[in-house]
Enzyme design. Structure first.
Site, mmCIF file in Angstrom:
data_model
loop_
_atom_site.group_PDB
_atom_site.id
_atom_site.type_symbol
_atom_site.label_atom_id
_atom_site.label_comp_id
_atom_site.label_asym_id
_atom_site.label_seq_id
_atom_site.Cartn_x
_atom_site.Cartn_y
_atom_site.Cartn_z
ATOM 1 N N HIS A 68 0.819 -1.223 0.000
ATOM 2 C CA HIS A 68 0.000 0.000 0.000
ATOM 3 C C HIS A 68 0.848 1.266 0.000
ATOM 4 C CE1 HIS A 68 0.069 0.999 4.445
ATOM 5 N NE2 HIS A 68 0.178 -0.303 4.606
ATOM 6 N N ASP A 171 5.760 1.981 6.904
ATOM 7 C CA ASP A 171 4.447 1.366 6.690
ATOM 8 C C ASP A 171 3.707 2.193 5.645
ATOM 9 O OD1 ASP A 171 1.964 0.208 6.879
ATOM 10 O OD2 ASP A 171 1.551 0.895 8.913
ATOM 11 N N GLU A 201 -5.214 1.682 2.413
ATOM 12 C CA GLU A 201 -5.120 0.502 3.278
ATOM 13 C C GLU A 201 -5.393 0.879 4.726
ATOM 14 O OE1 GLU A 201 -3.083 -2.504 5.935
ATOM 15 O OE2 GLU A 201 -2.807 -0.358 5.815
ATOM 16 N N GLU A 202 -4.830 2.015 5.129
ATOM 17 C CA GLU A 202 -4.874 2.400 6.553
ATOM 18 C C GLU A 202 -6.282 2.759 7.038
ATOM 19 O OE1 GLU A 202 -2.515 1.914 8.513
ATOM 20 O OE2 GLU A 202 -0.646 1.990 7.401
ATOM 21 N N ASP A 224 3.889 -6.025 3.613
ATOM 22 C CA ASP A 224 3.611 -4.928 4.549
ATOM 23 C C ASP A 224 4.497 -5.103 5.784
ATOM 24 O OD1 ASP A 224 2.439 -2.695 5.719
ATOM 25 O OD2 ASP A 224 0.383 -3.446 5.568
ATOM 26 N N HIS A 310 3.450 3.095 13.128
ATOM 27 C CA HIS A 310 2.530 4.238 13.221
ATOM 28 C C HIS A 310 3.099 5.352 14.094
ATOM 29 C CE1 HIS A 310 -1.340 2.168 11.555
ATOM 30 N NE2 HIS A 310 -0.262 1.936 10.836
HETATM 31 CO CO CO Z 1 -0.270 0.726 8.927
HETATM 32 ZN ZN ZN Z 2 0.722 -1.164 6.445
#
Ligand code: CO
Ligand code: ZN
Length: 337
Positions: A68, A171, A201-202, A224, A310
């Protein structure tokens, strides 16, 4: 690794992936037969089967490989008299990981995240205890730069120390990087390949869903990041930095196809690549929706072990990244069955 750094440093929260997509398009143009962007914004690059034993049939086996493009972000909900911005989350924003961090809006406006200091402020704080300070003197000055609904991403430069990369948005830009490098290195492939750089995606695996629906693959691999169990006093997990790619067995919404998982393990052994098995108790990735598109897709995940996911300082090991590319090349060259 300059490309990996460039991808991570760029702005691209969910729904605003344009800059990332342009960068990727300019990297992979020569490594595929055609590229298209679907309505939601996924970038799909097609590499037809080309090898001695690829039989030209009506419909070759299709493998979708995805990562992603989007990252988590912050969206402005309210601007107060003094020019401070209140915001809510785009994706899984963890308040305790973002206090006092620097952010940037699409138009280049930079701010930092502050936290209310009244005694009732919970510890850790909630998102509604936080605000963005863009150095404005009042609401009018703030509104000249930023409006309601504007989206910011973290603002942090990637660094590489001791073969470990620390950055925002590893990420999943590091996953995008793995796909790009695989495409560049690929010489022959047994099956029709669809490299898909997904959006959103998130915020709920949205791009992967439409991308997979359009392609209708037989097999899929998502790339990922995943969490690790190798920092002081963390939750027990048998995944660590620098011990090789993590081959996913299960996460909160996904059970890997044993056929795909076992094939990935076999390729790791065949190529002398260290690997780890991943069971992620919270969180998921694109493969969870790809797997249940149409009549079903045999799916697996290759994960890059990553600390502090994150946050503005996610950390991964470049040896693991190399391992992922090696395994992806095996998948592309030899297939999954
Ligand atoms: Co993520
Ligand atoms: Zn991810």
């Amino acid at each position: 690794m300059e490309l990996a750094k460039k991808l991570c440093n760029a702005y691209g929260p969910s729904g605003r992936e344009d800059k990332i997509r342009k960068m990727i398009e300019s990297e992979i143009g020569n490594s595929c037969q055609r590229m298209e962007v679907d309505r939601l914004g996924n970038l799909i690059a097609y590499v037809p089967a080309k090898s001695k034993d690829s039989v030209k049939e009506e419909k070759n086996t299709r493998i979708m490989i995805c990562a992603h493009m989007d990252e988590i972000g912050l969206i402005v909900t309210y601007i107060d008299k003094k020019g401070f911005l209140r915001f809510t989350n785009i994706g899984g924003l963890l308040p305790e990981r973002i206090v006092n961090q620097r952010i940037i809006f699409e138009n280049g406006t930079i701010g930092c995240i502050g936290v209310e200091t009244k005694p009732e402020t919970p510890k850790p704080p909630r998102i509604d205890n936080l605000f963005i300070d863009i150095s404005a003197q009042d609401r009018k000055e703030a509104e000249d730069k930023v409006g309601i609904g504007d989206i910011a991403s973290f603002h942090q430069q990637a660094v590489i120390i001791n073969n470990r990369m620390t950055s925002k948005a590893l990420d999943d830009r590091i996953g995008c990087y793995c796909l790009i490098e695989t495409m560049k290195l690929l010489k022959e492939n047994k099956n029709d390949l669809y490299f898909v750089f997904t959006v959103q995606e998130e915020v709920g695996l949205r791009g992967a869903r439409t991308g997979a629906y359009g392609i209708a693959p037989d097999y899929a691999i998502a790339v990922d990041v995943t969490v690790t169990g190798d920092t002081p006093e963390c939750r027990k997990m048998d995944v660590g930095l620098g011990k090789g790619p993590a081959i996913k067995v299960k996460d909160a919404l996904f059970l890997a196809s044993p056929i795909v998982k076992n094939k990935l393990v076999a390729y790791a052994k065949e190529t002398d690549t260290a690997y780890q098995l991943e069971i992620l108790e919270r969180g998921t990735t694109d493969a969870a929706v790809v797997q249940i598109i149409k009549e079903g897709v045999l799916s697996g995940v290759l994960s890059i072990p990553t600390r502090y996911i994150h946050s503005t300082n996610e950390m991964c090991d470049l040896g693991d990244v190399e391992g992922i590319i090696k395994l992806l090349l095996s998948v592309c060259e030899k297939g999954l069955f």
